[in-house]
Design an enzyme around this catalytic site. Structure first.
Site, PDB file in Angstrom:
ATOM      1  N   ASP A 215     -17.342  49.304   2.532  1.00  0.00           N
ATOM      2  CA  ASP A 215     -17.509  47.477   2.677  1.00  0.00           C
ATOM      3  C   ASP A 215     -16.026  47.134   2.274  1.00  0.00           C
ATOM      4  O   ASP A 215     -15.880  47.410   1.582  1.00  0.00           O
ATOM      5  CB  ASP A 215     -18.748  47.117   1.271  1.00  0.00           C
ATOM      6  CG  ASP A 215     -18.910  46.087   0.780  1.00  0.00           C
ATOM      7  OD1 ASP A 215     -19.435  45.438   1.717  1.00  0.00           O
ATOM      8  OD2 ASP A 215     -18.453  45.308  -0.423  1.00  0.00           O
ATOM      9  N   GLU A 268     -16.086  48.861   7.442  1.00  0.00           N
ATOM     10  CA  GLU A 268     -17.228  47.505   7.605  1.00  0.00           C
ATOM     11  C   GLU A 268     -15.595  46.485   8.091  1.00  0.00           C
ATOM     12  O   GLU A 268     -15.532  46.435   6.757  1.00  0.00           O
ATOM     13  CB  GLU A 268     -17.965  47.142   6.457  1.00  0.00           C
ATOM     14  CG  GLU A 268     -18.121  44.843   6.655  1.00  0.00           C
ATOM     15  CD  GLU A 268     -19.039  44.434   5.667  1.00  0.00           C
ATOM     16  OE1 GLU A 268     -19.764  43.509   5.817  1.00  0.00           O
ATOM     17  OE2 GLU A 268     -18.399  44.913   4.444  1.00  0.00           O
TER      18      GLU A 268
END
Length: 546
Positions: A215, A268
């Site tokens: 993330d 990401e």
């Protein structure tokens, strides 16, 4: 744990995989508390196997106060009780592997929860303590320290700093939180932080996880001087895409490569600079990264072709496969977005009350599914996308939970509309998401979803679900699909045509008029009915043998 089946030793499975994103709170609820759980996912593994996916990516399932949907992690080595137990997670990974499905878990390295033991220790230890060095605690600016240490903004609105209160009740130092105030940023210059995350990787790889999704991967490292953001676009950014990130991910790659079978790192990474983006995909760093340019691209032939060709060109020098995704847990659902005047996506312009034509959006969404699944590389399918679920835009305000909505004072609709629990079967809520007679789902389901359940669509050969099943089956059968080359073919204006092999062509008509289907041996699949004269209508895709 010793008996946990490990992912098959196919070193290249990830290069052409179809990966299904599971948002655990909203997938399937086994115990009737209104929230999805791991037992619910296990009960639906046959559905996922029949769909034809290669891997599951789970949004965070760890213990969390849920200030940001689980992205505020309190313990990386356990499962939040609302989802189940660590033993159930191990069973899920094992059962999925037995069906040929790998598991990718979410890692959130930029921050942890304010409820994490490290942060509790830091608050209790006070200013100047060693425990606070794992974070970014600083005195404030201004005469009495009343101003944040710098001008960095939170991704969720407002300043990226929260002030503490000292034991005597007076205002104390500030701590950095680039997201919610319940998500203090970690200091990756601290050896404890690096060692902890490397150990967490081993913990889940030892339990059979096939990979991790990272993330906010480009935001982890900070300039230790914490300078103000500059108005000069040429100035180095103090916390996005700093060069020392690559050392971190090379260390993670060494750990992943030490296991049998490819254990993948998926980043990401939101970066406008194509070369800087590709740096994360060098052979000794991440395996793949999310393709946000394609996700946000409007339904326009020129823009889509540019996005596709640019994406492939960026990946080619580092030998990494591209990824393709139409929506996820943060983005307006595909059929809603494609039914609007502006079919692109931008957080900055997301607003309440934007009109949409769902019939048009669904037709385009079906065509986009065939376009995406025919492109070279791997594909992500967000849960419910295979059912053609629309964005739910009439959730009562008192039910909304997303911090994007709450921190904006209600001006940003937030992301709850794409996170509504899945309808499986039946004529009324909870539509098989929970057992009958259960607590209401954590977000309300629209009554008209009775026509969109997996049960209804399984029996309808013209449904979105049947289209996805057929496309994923062909994708496995056709040797030219998945990873590999692409060749653009001559086409009319507004029409995209490309070959993946001498035996496979994909045509997508984005023009306003029907177009002739080139000479062909066989039609393999269409996203919608062809015209009586065999022409391809607008917003329709065809897979065929030339």
């Amino acid at each position: 744990m010793a008996d946990t089946p490990q992912p098959e030793a196919d070193e290249n499975w990830w290069r052409g995989a179809v990966i299904y994103q599971v948002y655990p709170r909203s997938f399937a609820d086994s115990n009737g508390d209104g929230t999805g759980d791991l037992a619910g996912v296990r009960s639906r593994l046959p559905y996922l196997a029949e769909l034809g996916v290669d891997a599951l990516w789970f949004n965070p399932w760890y213990p969390s106060p849920m200030a940001d949907g689980g992205y505020d992690v309190a313990d990386y080595r356990d499962i939040d009780p609302v989802f189940g137990t660590l033993a159930e997670a191990e069973k899920l990974i094992s059962e999925a592997v037995s069906l040929g499905i790998k598991t990718i878990i979410d890692i959130v390295p930029n921050h942890i929860s304010a409820a994490h033991p490290w942060f509790r220790e830091a608050l209790a230890a006070g200013p100047g303590s060693a425990a606070r060095e794992r974070f970014w605690f600083r005195p404030g600016r201004g005469e009495n320290g009343e101003l944040p240490p710098n001008n960095w903004p939170s991704q969720f609105g407002g300043p990226a700093w929260t002030r503490t209160t000292d034991p005597d009740g007076t205002p104390g130092d500030w701590f950095l939180n680039l997201f919610d105030s319940e998500q203090p940023d970690l200091n990756w210059d601290h050896p404890d932080v690096r060692a902890e995350h490397e150990d967490v990787l081993r913990f889940w790889f030892d339990r059979g996880a096939g990979g991790v999704r990272i993330d906010s991967a480009a935001m982890v490292s900070k300039d230790p001087l914490l300078p103000d953001l500059s108005d000069d676009p040429a100035a180095p950014h103090p916390y996005i895409d700093r060069d020392d990130l690559h050392e971190i991910y090379r260390g993670w790659r060494r750990i992943a490569d030490s296991y049998d079978g490819a254990r993948i790192l998926v980043g990401e990474v939101w970066l406008p600079d194509a070369v800087r983006f590709a740096n994360y995909l060098r052979p000794d760093e991440m395996h793949t990264a999310f393709n946000f340019d394609f996700l946000a691209c409007p339904w326009e032939p020129g823009r889509l072709r540019t996005s596709i060709t640019t994406t492939l060109a960026v990946h080619e020098p580092v030998g990494a496969p591209a990824t393709w995704v139409l929506c996820n847990h943060d983005v307006t659902r595909t059929v809603t977005r494609y039914g609007r005047a502006d079919t692109g996506f931008d957080f900055a312009t997301k607003a309440f009350g934007v009109p949409t034509d769902l019939e048009l959006g669904t037709r385009r969404g079906r065509a986009a599914a065939l376009l995406t699944l025919a492109l070279p590389g791997s594909v992500y399918v967000y849960q419910g996308e295979e059912l053609g679920l629309p964005e739910v835009e009439d959730i009562p305000t008192e039910k909304l939970q997303d911090p994007m909505y709450l921190r904006s004072g209600g001006t940003d609709p937030g992301r709850d509309g794409c996170r509504v629990p899945i309808p499986w079967a039946g004529a009324s809520s909870p539509f098989g998401f929970s057992p009958e007679g259960s607590t209401e789902p954590w977000l309300p389901q629209p009554a008209d979803w009775a026509a969109r359940t997996a049960e209804i669509q399984s029996a309808d050969p013209a449904s979105m679900l049947s289209l996805y099943r057929a496309a994923l089956r062909l994708r496995k059968e056709e040797p030219g699909l998945g990873d590999g080359p692409i060749s653009w073919l001559d086409s009319d204006p507004g029409v995209l045509v490309f070959g993946r092999s001498e035996r496979f062509v994909c045509l997508v008509n984005l023009s306003g008029e029907p177009v002739e289907l080139p000479a062909h041996e066989e039609i393999l699949l269409t996203s919608g009915s062809l015209a009586e004269d065999g022409r391809v209508p607008s917003d329709t895709a065809v897979w065929y043998r030339p």
